[in-house]
Motif scaffolding. Structure first.
Motif, short mmCIF file in Angstrom:
data_model
loop_
_atom_site.label_atom_id
_atom_site.label_comp_id
_atom_site.label_asym_id
_atom_site.label_seq_id
_atom_site.Cartn_x
_atom_site.Cartn_y
_atom_site.Cartn_z
N SER A 52 37.27 27.14 -20.00
CA SER A 52 37.23 26.87 -18.57
C SER A 52 37.60 25.40 -18.33
O SER A 52 36.88 24.50 -18.76
N GLN A 101 37.58 36.37 -20.12
CA GLN A 101 37.77 36.58 -18.68
C GLN A 101 39.04 37.40 -18.48
O GLN A 101 39.97 37.33 -19.28
N GLU A 105 45.65 30.28 -17.59
CA GLU A 105 45.26 30.95 -16.34
C GLU A 105 45.39 29.88 -15.26
O GLU A 105 44.61 28.93 -15.22
N LYS A 112 42.71 27.43 -13.73
CA LYS A 112 41.35 27.71 -14.20
C LYS A 112 41.07 27.44 -15.66
O LYS A 112 39.95 27.15 -16.03
N ASN A 122 43.72 18.63 -16.94
CA ASN A 122 42.45 18.85 -16.25
C ASN A 122 42.55 17.96 -15.00
O ASN A 122 42.00 16.88 -14.95
N THR A 144 41.04 20.16 -6.08
CA THR A 144 41.31 20.94 -7.30
C THR A 144 42.23 22.12 -7.04
O THR A 144 42.62 22.81 -7.97
N THR A 184 38.96 23.14 -15.08
CA THR A 184 39.33 23.02 -13.68
C THR A 184 40.68 22.33 -13.54
O THR A 184 40.92 21.32 -14.20
#
Length: 178
Positions: free
Chosen positions: A96, A54, A73, A76, A114, A163, A98
């Protein structure tokens, strides 16, 4: 006698700083914008996967495991970059996660947040990171934006798990502020 004088002196100082109608909430001007919570379900939050590379948009911390770089990131997940040729680093994949804002590593283990959970990855083969453990509710999370002096919509837990936060135009001043 000295204790009474000291108590009277402290009370006089404190009361001189407080005035009627002096409310912090009212002193922060409302500029027509505020923060709104971004909600996800518990299932969406817990979904962690390794996907294709990404683009970096809000990079944070970096961990180096030669010749690989692990770049957070903000909010993310984590980029995995092959830095064998520093003139041409290759972004190879993305984990990935969250609500990921922080990470740390020791040896061949990568630790990441997370939201409220702590997740642990085996990165002995950085091309194929493996989720090895999730520690639920290991990290306290606040239900307000990470900024001071801002207005925001109050969190409604029945809508899901917060989130993140998004700054948006608002027609009236929300009830919550920080």
């Amino acid at each position: 006698m000295k204790n009474r004088f000291l108590l009277f002196f402290l009370l006089a100082i404190v009361s001189s700083c407080v005035t009627d109608g002096d409310d912090f909430y009212e002193r922060i001007p409302f500029d027509g914008t505020g923060y709104t919570p971004i909600y996800k379900t518990a299932e969406e939050m817990a979904k962690i996967e390794v996907i294709g590379a990404q683009p970096l948009s809000k990079p944070g911390k970096i961990y180096v495991l030669e010749p690989y770089l692990f770049i957070n990131e903000s909010g993310k997940g984590i980029h995995i970059v092959d830095n064998s040729d520093p003139k041409k680093p290759q972004n190879i994949s993305f984990i990935s996660i969250t609500g990921n804002y922080d990470m740390a590593a020791k040896g061949t283990f990568l630790y990441a947040d997370n939201l409220t959970n702590l997740v642990v990855f085996d990165i002995s083969n950085p091309k194929v990171p493996k989720l090895t453990k999730t520690v639920p509710n290991a990290i306290p999370v606040n239900n307000y934006p990470p900024f001071d002096g801002v207005y925001f919509e109050c969190v409604e837990s029945k809508k899901g798990i917060v989130t993140g936060w998004e700054k948006v135009p608002m027609s009236q001043k929300p009830n919550c502020m920080r």
